[in-house]
Design a protein around this motif. Structure first.
Motif, PDB file in Angstrom:
ATOM      1  N   UNK A  36      -3.428  -6.865 -18.736  1.00 47.61           N
ATOM      2  CA  UNK A  36      -4.451  -6.460 -17.783  1.00 47.61           C
ATOM      3  C   UNK A  36      -5.675  -5.863 -18.453  1.00 47.61           C
ATOM      4  N   UNK A  37      -5.458  -4.910 -19.349  1.00 51.56           N
ATOM      5  CA  UNK A  37      -6.581  -4.241 -20.001  1.00 51.56           C
ATOM      6  C   UNK A  37      -7.318  -5.180 -20.957  1.00 51.56           C
ATOM      7  N   UNK A  38      -6.588  -6.032 -21.673  1.00 52.70           N
ATOM      8  CA  UNK A  38      -7.235  -6.977 -22.578  1.00 52.70           C
ATOM      9  C   UNK A  38      -8.046  -8.016 -21.806  1.00 52.70           C
ATOM     10  N   UNK A  39      -7.513  -8.479 -20.682  1.00 53.05           N
ATOM     11  CA  UNK A  39      -8.235  -9.464 -19.868  1.00 53.05           C
ATOM     12  C   UNK A  39      -9.534  -8.873 -19.327  1.00 53.05           C
ATOM     13  N   UNK A  91     -13.189 -10.297 -20.362  1.00 53.25           N
ATOM     14  CA  UNK A  91     -14.106 -10.754 -19.317  1.00 53.25           C
ATOM     15  C   UNK A  91     -15.470 -10.083 -19.471  1.00 53.25           C
ATOM     16  N   UNK A  92     -15.487  -8.798 -19.755  1.00 52.94           N
ATOM     17  CA  UNK A  92     -16.749  -8.089 -19.963  1.00 52.94           C
ATOM     18  C   UNK A  92     -17.469  -8.613 -21.206  1.00 52.94           C
ATOM     19  N   UNK A  93     -16.703  -8.916 -22.253  1.00 49.10           N
ATOM     20  CA  UNK A  93     -17.300  -9.458 -23.472  1.00 49.10           C
ATOM     21  C   UNK A  93     -17.947 -10.816 -23.219  1.00 49.10           C
ATOM     22  N   UNK A  94     -17.425 -11.545 -22.247  1.00 50.91           N
ATOM     23  CA  UNK A  94     -17.982 -12.847 -21.876  1.00 50.91           C
ATOM     24  C   UNK A  94     -19.196 -12.717 -20.966  1.00 50.91           C
ATOM     25  N   UNK A  95     -19.525 -11.488 -20.580  1.00 47.65           N
ATOM     26  CA  UNK A  95     -20.678 -11.261 -19.719  1.00 47.65           C
ATOM     27  C   UNK A  95     -20.388 -11.381 -18.238  1.00 47.65           C
ATOM     28  N   UNK A  96     -19.097 -11.367 -17.867  1.00 49.01           N
ATOM     29  CA  UNK A  96     -18.748 -11.447 -16.449  1.00 49.01           C
ATOM     30  C   UNK A  96     -19.055 -10.118 -15.751  1.00 49.01           C
ATOM     31  N   UNK A  97     -19.313 -10.160 -14.437  1.00 47.97           N
ATOM     32  CA  UNK A  97     -19.622  -8.920 -13.710  1.00 47.97           C
ATOM     33  C   UNK A  97     -18.468  -7.922 -13.779  1.00 47.97           C
ATOM     34  N   UNK A  98     -18.783  -6.627 -13.829  1.00 54.39           N
ATOM     35  CA  UNK A  98     -17.725  -5.613 -13.866  1.00 54.39           C
ATOM     36  C   UNK A  98     -16.715  -5.738 -12.726  1.00 54.39           C
ATOM     37  N   UNK A  99     -17.172  -6.131 -11.535  1.00 51.38           N
ATOM     38  CA  UNK A  99     -16.250  -6.259 -10.403  1.00 51.38           C
ATOM     39  C   UNK A  99     -15.207  -7.333 -10.668  1.00 51.38           C
ATOM     40  N   UNK A 100     -15.629  -8.450 -11.266  1.00 48.75           N
ATOM     41  CA  UNK A 100     -14.695  -9.521 -11.627  1.00 48.75           C
ATOM     42  C   UNK A 100     -13.703  -9.021 -12.675  1.00 48.75           C
TER      43      UNK A 100
END
Length: 251
Positions: A72-75, A79-88
């Motif tokens: 969970x924490x790594x995903x 996701x944030x490293x990929x530039x995805x929105x924080x909510x996602x």
């Protein structure tokens, strides 16, 4: 005189109507709030049950049950490293631990078998993504929709050679592509019943070898670029695993 009385009556009526309308609006607001709170409580209870099932499934693979917490924490971080929105990313942290919930239905003699599976055993093992999606159901709650998406898609391959549907490339949901990478890396670097953990450097080389094959190249590149921070995050979770209350909290 009569007109004055009529205007007075109209004024009284208007005030009464306004007061009644205000009470209706307040009642509707309270009902809306109570409805939303009830829905949140149902969602929390549903999430807790599914998380406990996920932990039970994970205990079959990992004696500590910490694997799904790390995922969970790594995903979320990837996701944030990929530039995805924080909510996602935030939702993915809660959905990702349910990726292998379908393993609860796989017999131990298959799940824990050392060495290669027979063709029949492989068919049994390959059912767990669909079983997981079935357990998660067709909920309208976004968290459970994402969890079902991850459960169903995290064994698909970028090159189309995965299962259960043989999806390829961007046809695989991004949530599942992210979880596939972090699940692979975490599984390689943990002790299993049939082998010892691989060293981090070797696991990163193995991940690199699967770039564009099993895994989305962009997701692999993001993991490799952030590897020191992600591995430190993993070690931090191992040192202090979050409590069950922290894991099951939706808000």
């Amino acid at each position: 005189m009569q007109q004055v009385e009529e205007r007075a009556d109209d004024h009284v009526f208007s005030e009464a109507a306004a007061a009644q309308m205000e009470r209706i609006v307040m009642d509707l607001g309270r009902m809306y709030h109570e409805r939303n709170e009830a829905l949140r409580e149902v969602s929390r209870a549903h999430h807790e049950v599914l998380l406990r099932l996920s932990l039970a499934a994970d205990f079959k693979d990992d004696d500590t049950g910490v694997h799904i917490i790390r995922i969970g924490y790594l995903a979320e971080a990837l996701a944030l490293a990929l530039g995805e929105p924080p909510a996602f990313a935030h939702m993915l942290r809660r959905a990702a631990p349910m990726h292998d919930i379908g393993k609860i239905g796989i017999p131990d003699e298959v799940l824990k078998k050392p060495g290669a599976y027979t063709p029949e055993e492989r068919l049994v093992m390959n059912r767990h993504p669909e079983m997981g999606a079935e357990i998660l159901g067709r909920s309208r709650v976004p968290l459970f929709q994402m969890a079902a998406e991850v459960a169903l898609g995290h064994h698909e391959r970028w090159d189309g050679g995965g299962y259960p549907a043989g999806l390829a490339g961007a046809a695989i949901p991004l949530s599942a592509r992210i979880v596939a990478v972090v699940d692979y890396m975490d599984a390689l670097t943990m002790d299993r019943c049939y082998r010892k953990a691989f060293p981090d450097k070797q696991a990163l080389r193995m991940l690199t070898d699967q770039r564009g094959g099993a895994f989305d190249p962009r997701v692999v590149d993001a993991f490799l670029a952030q590897a020191p921070a992600l591995l430190a995050l993993r070690d931090g979770v191992n040192a202090r695993p979050p409590s069950f209350k922290e894991l099951s909290e939706l808000d």
